[in-house]
Design an enzyme around this catalytic site. Structure first.
Site, PDB file in Angstrom:
ATOM      1  N   LYS A  13       0.853  -1.199   0.000  1.00 17.58           N
ATOM      2  CA  LYS A  13       0.000   0.000   0.000  1.00 17.58           C
ATOM      3  C   LYS A  13       0.886   1.245   0.000  1.00 17.58           C
ATOM      4  O   LYS A  13       2.085   1.156   0.262  1.00 17.58           O
ATOM      5  CB  LYS A  13      -0.920  -0.023   1.218  1.00 17.58           C
ATOM      6  CG  LYS A  13      -0.190   0.004   2.545  1.00 17.58           C
ATOM      7  CD  LYS A  13      -1.171  -0.187   3.705  1.00 17.58           C
ATOM      8  CE  LYS A  13      -0.430  -0.213   5.031  1.00 17.58           C
ATOM      9  NZ  LYS A  13      -1.316  -0.585   6.148  1.00 17.58           N
ATOM     10  N   TYR A  38      17.262  29.564   9.254  1.00  9.77           N
ATOM     11  CA  TYR A  38      16.068  30.298   9.668  1.00  9.77           C
ATOM     12  C   TYR A  38      15.893  30.239  11.176  1.00  9.77           C
ATOM     13  O   TYR A  38      16.070  29.183  11.788  1.00  9.77           O
ATOM     14  CB  TYR A  38      14.820  29.694   9.015  1.00  9.77           C
ATOM     15  CG  TYR A  38      14.686  30.007   7.550  1.00  9.77           C
ATOM     16  CD1 TYR A  38      14.565  31.320   7.096  1.00  9.77           C
ATOM     17  CD2 TYR A  38      14.664  28.984   6.616  1.00  9.77           C
ATOM     18  CE1 TYR A  38      14.436  31.598   5.748  1.00  9.77           C
ATOM     19  CE2 TYR A  38      14.523  29.253   5.258  1.00  9.77           C
ATOM     20  CZ  TYR A  38      14.408  30.566   4.829  1.00  9.77           C
ATOM     21  OH  TYR A  38      14.272  30.834   3.505  1.00  9.77           O
TER      22      TYR A  38
HETATM   23  C1  LIG Z   1      -0.582  -1.626   6.725  1.00 11.12           C
HETATM   24  C2  LIG Z   1      -1.165  -2.903   7.168  1.00 11.12           C
HETATM   25  C3  LIG Z   1      -0.345  -3.999   7.460  1.00 11.12           C
HETATM   26  C4  LIG Z   1       1.170  -3.900   7.464  1.00 11.12           C
HETATM   27  O1  LIG Z   1       1.587  -3.314   8.666  1.00 11.12           O
HETATM   28  P1  LIG Z   1       3.126  -3.145   9.034  1.00 11.12           P
HETATM   29  O2  LIG Z   1       3.106  -2.564  10.392  1.00 11.12           O
HETATM   30  O3  LIG Z   1       3.702  -2.208   8.031  1.00 11.12           O
HETATM   31  O4  LIG Z   1       3.732  -4.491   8.964  1.00 11.12           O
HETATM   32  C5  LIG Z   1      -0.942  -5.200   7.779  1.00 11.12           C
HETATM   33  N1  LIG Z   1      -2.301  -5.309   7.828  1.00 11.12           N
HETATM   34  C6  LIG Z   1      -3.115  -4.284   7.584  1.00 11.12           C
HETATM   35  C7  LIG Z   1      -4.581  -4.471   7.664  1.00 11.12           C
HETATM   36  C8  LIG Z   1      -2.581  -3.049   7.260  1.00 11.12           C
HETATM   37  O5  LIG Z   1      -3.399  -2.020   7.002  1.00 11.12           O
END
Ligand SMILES: *Cc1c(COP(=O)(O)O)cnc(C)c1O
Length: 365
Positions: free
Chosen positions: A35, A256
């Site tokens: 994702k 800054y």
């Molecule tokens: C993003 C996600 C994961 C992966 O999580 P990590 O902490 O990056 O391993 C697993 N299951 C779901 C439902 C997620 O949304």
């Protein structure tokens, strides 16, 4: 010549990390979570190195289309399921498996006309209170799905809120086991933290683990453990070069807001990297950085296109010297993205995902 900033995606590290998480749950299959454009790495850039997973899990239907366009014929799971009825058409066409976490998604399935029955992952809200059916409503949702001709197979899924911390997962695991006890179907429970910290328990491993961040080389429970503890390797390097050097005297300030004042003579380097490149603006003086592979620190505020670093430990550094903001330096020295994120009060996740589009990215083995 373009600005000297560049990100590198390391295939060897992706392969190593996938093998590493697989070893934590050897009898489970692995969803490679891609994702957010593979946590900022770019789906197309990680795909070849990630073929060793058993399926790809993501949120965005366009990302699912991109994974299919790369030639992936294996499983793809939509972690949030569908958002509107016509998404189901794409699921049918591309053979996407999808999470079902609410009644509205069952309504959409019931109204969906398809020749190809779907595989769904029915989500239980076991305590995270984000997505999923409440425990007392889960079995009714299962029965409803089971009665639909549009559904071929129901898998069971939940998500842990505290797999990385002291509260742990036992309270949620108890709910999941109680509710799903005699239900058929494959099970998927754990993310990276659950896979690395809790997968000794076969009930936590289930049939599918869902690692994301560990695949990208970040420790899911930093700072309790670092990536070296988990034997994970950085999959993204953000590197740039020094654009300028300034010699300061006592009383001179940097950047800054003049947040840094020299207490004596000091050489500083100005790096072609700022918050518009995705480097966190919240990093303050003291944030670690590598110059020519030597560890030193950030000085003053991060500006949009530049940041200053202390050259005291690297007197030989000058115009054009290599700077590693996170990842692997040319001499092999490592700087963990988790450590940089921690200095900004955030997580490695956020830094990876926030790599700016203006940064050119190359792939290395
Ligand atoms: C993003 C996600 C994961 C992966 O999580 P990590 O902490 O990056 O391993 C697993 N299951 C779901 C439902 C997620 O949304």
């Amino acid at each position: 010549m373009p600005r000297p900033i560049q990100a590198t995606i390391h295939h060897e590290a992706l392969r190593h990390n996938i093998a590493r998480v697989r070893a934590s749950a050897p009898d489970a299959r692995v969803w490679g979570v891609v994702k957010a454009n593979a946590y900022g790495h770019g789906i197309e850039r990680v795909f070849d190195a990630m073929r060793a997973v058993d399926g790809f899990a993501l949120l965005d239907l366009q990302e699912a289309e991109r994974v299919r366009a790369l030639g992936w014929r294996g499983p793809i799971l939509l972690l949030e399921g569908v958002f509107e009825p016509r998404d189901l058409e794409l699921c049918s066409r591309l053979g996407l498996w999808h999470s079902v976490h609410c009644d509205e998604q069952i309504d959409m399935l019931a109204a969906h006309k398809t020749q190809v029955p779907h595989r769904v992952f029915l989500k239980l809200n076991s305590g995270m209170n984000r997505l999923g059916f409440a425990p007392q409503r889960y079995r009714a949702a299962w029965a409803r799905l089971d009665a639909l001709p549009q559904v071929e197979e129901i898998s069971l899924m939940t998500h842990f809120s505290d797999a990385d911390g002291p509260r742990g997962i036992a309270h949620q695991l108890r709910v999941f086991n109680e509710i799903t006890l005699d239900l058929p179907g494959e099970r998927s429970l754990g993310n990276s933290a659950a896979a690395l910290r809790h997968a000794a328990d076969p009930a936590v491993r289930g049939d599918w683990i869902r690692p994301g961040i560990a695949v990208y080389g970040s420790a899911p429970d930093y700072p309790e453990h670092d990536s070296a503890h988990w034997d994970l390797r950085p999959t993204m390097t953000l590197a740039s070069r020094l654009l300028a050097v300034q010699a300061l005297r006592a009383g001179d300030t940097v950047g800054y807001g003049s947040s840094f004042t020299a207490t004596g003579p000091i050489r500083i380097g100005v790096v072609a990297c700022g918050y518009a490149d995705g480097y966190p603006r919240h990093c303050t003086t003291g944030t670690p950085v590598l110059v020519e592979g030597v560890r030193t620190q950030l000085i003053g505020r991060v500006s949009m296109d530049m940041v200053a670093v202390d050259l005291t430990p690297v007197p030989q550094a000058g115009f054009g010297s290599e700077v590693t903001l996170w990842g692997r330096a040319g001499n092999g020295a490592l700087l963990s993205i988790d450590e940089v994120a921690h200095s900004a009060g955030t997580l490695g996740y956020e830094l990876m995902c926030a790599l700016a589009p203006r940064v050119p990215v190359v792939v290395a083995d």
